[in-house]
Enzyme design. Sequence first.
Site, mmCIF file in Angstrom:
data_model
loop_
_atom_site.group_PDB
_atom_site.id
_atom_site.type_symbol
_atom_site.label_atom_id
_atom_site.label_comp_id
_atom_site.label_asym_id
_atom_site.label_seq_id
_atom_site.Cartn_x
_atom_site.Cartn_y
_atom_site.Cartn_z
ATOM 1 N N GLY A 239 -15.015 3.686 3.873
ATOM 2 C CA GLY A 239 -13.619 4.004 3.587
ATOM 3 C C GLY A 239 -13.103 3.489 2.265
ATOM 4 N N HIS B 35 -6.943 -5.466 2.494
ATOM 5 C CA HIS B 35 -5.811 -4.876 3.211
ATOM 6 C C HIS B 35 -5.274 -5.967 4.145
ATOM 7 C CE1 HIS B 35 -6.809 -0.517 2.428
ATOM 8 N NE2 HIS B 35 -8.024 -1.033 2.250
ATOM 9 N N HIS C 136 -10.180 -5.255 -2.948
ATOM 10 C CA HIS C 136 -8.830 -5.448 -2.407
ATOM 11 C C HIS C 136 -8.919 -5.762 -0.929
ATOM 12 C CE1 HIS C 136 -9.869 -1.168 -2.303
ATOM 13 N NE2 HIS C 136 -9.206 -1.094 -1.149
ATOM 14 N N SER D 277 -12.023 3.642 -1.279
ATOM 15 C CA SER D 277 -11.696 4.739 -2.188
ATOM 16 C C SER D 277 -11.286 4.238 -3.568
ATOM 17 C CB SER D 277 -10.573 5.599 -1.596
ATOM 18 O OG SER D 277 -9.413 4.815 -1.363
ATOM 19 N N ASP E 30 0.853 -1.189 0.000
ATOM 20 C CA ASP E 30 0.000 0.000 0.000
ATOM 21 C C ASP E 30 0.891 1.242 0.000
ATOM 22 O OD1 ASP E 30 -3.205 0.590 1.047
ATOM 23 O OD2 ASP E 30 -1.740 2.227 1.141
ATOM 24 N N ILE E 31 0.521 2.237 -0.795
ATOM 25 C CA ILE E 31 1.345 3.437 -0.928
ATOM 26 C C ILE E 31 1.296 4.307 0.336
ATOM 27 C CG2 ILE E 31 -0.354 5.063 -1.903
ATOM 28 C CD1 ILE E 31 1.738 5.719 -4.082
ATOM 29 N N ASN F 85 -12.727 -2.896 2.889
ATOM 30 C CA ASN F 85 -13.655 -1.773 2.998
ATOM 31 C C ASN F 85 -14.630 -1.858 1.832
ATOM 32 O OD1 ASN F 85 -12.386 -0.645 5.280
ATOM 33 N ND2 ASN F 85 -10.862 0.366 3.997
HETATM 34 P P1 5GP Z 1 -9.564 1.679 0.310
HETATM 35 O O1 5GP Z 1 -9.564 3.077 0.889
HETATM 36 O O2 5GP Z 1 -10.293 1.658 -1.025
HETATM 37 O O3 5GP Z 1 -10.029 0.606 1.237
HETATM 38 O O4 5GP Z 1 -8.041 1.330 0.029
HETATM 39 C C1 5GP Z 1 -7.353 1.842 -1.051
HETATM 40 C C2 5GP Z 1 -5.893 1.795 -0.672
HETATM 41 O O5 5GP Z 1 -5.140 2.027 -1.847
HETATM 42 C C3 5GP Z 1 -5.470 2.892 0.331
HETATM 43 O O6 5GP Z 1 -4.989 2.286 1.531
HETATM 44 C C4 5GP Z 1 -4.402 3.688 -0.414
HETATM 45 O O7 5GP Z 1 -3.316 4.065 0.418
HETATM 46 C C5 5GP Z 1 -3.982 2.737 -1.516
HETATM 47 N N1 5GP Z 1 -3.527 3.397 -2.722
HETATM 48 C C6 5GP Z 1 -4.094 4.484 -3.326
HETATM 49 N N2 5GP Z 1 -3.418 4.797 -4.434
HETATM 50 C C7 5GP Z 1 -2.402 3.881 -4.539
HETATM 51 C C8 5GP Z 1 -1.354 3.700 -5.500
HETATM 52 O O8 5GP Z 1 -1.221 4.402 -6.489
HETATM 53 N N3 5GP Z 1 -0.503 2.659 -5.282
HETATM 54 C C9 5GP Z 1 -0.612 1.834 -4.190
HETATM 55 N N4 5GP Z 1 0.289 0.867 -4.061
HETATM 56 N N5 5GP Z 1 -1.591 1.984 -3.278
HETATM 57 C C10 5GP Z 1 -2.476 3.002 -3.454
#
Ligand code: 5GP
Length: 112
Positions: free
Chosen positions: A91, A100, A98, A93, A31-32, A85
């Site tokens: 949460g 986590h 995916h 986004s 995760d970034i 999520n």
């Molecule tokens: P969500 O908020 O949808 O549950 O998780 C999306 C995750 O993707 C976040 O934890 C965010 O840090 C990660 N993320 C967003 N953009 C990128 C990216 O360009 N590369 C990587 N490796 N992770 C990303």
Amino acid sequence: MVEDCLFCKIVAGEVPATVVLSGADWLAFEDIGPKAPVHVLVVPKRHLADIGELGSDPAVAAAVVAGIGAVARHLGLSAYRTVFNTGAAAGQSVFHAHAHVLGGRDLGWPPG
Ligand code: 5GP
Ligand code: ZN
């Protein structure tokens, strides 16, 4: 592949990511914006928007679950938390399913 889907682009190699491990139907990458010392995302290679859609393809769903276990073994995690999520209010986004995988510290329970 879905146009303008960030994780489809990562799966296709069009957006760089630090890949941890992969299987025929799943990819794991860092995760970034890590929320724990270990924070890996495990995604189906096929575009499925969330865990509900993932469940509509049981073979891929099983592969993603196996991928989570493989990542934990690969990283030597004895304890970890897996979070999907689902929906913006929870949460989510990125609307490509995916998991986590969080670990590397005491995560506590229940979560804050
Ligand atoms: P969500 O908020 O949808 O549950 O998780 C999306 C995750 O993707 C976040 O934890 C965010 O840090 C990660 N993320 C967003 N953009 C990128 C990216 O360009 N590369 C990587 N490796 N992770 C990303
Ligand atoms: Zn996608």
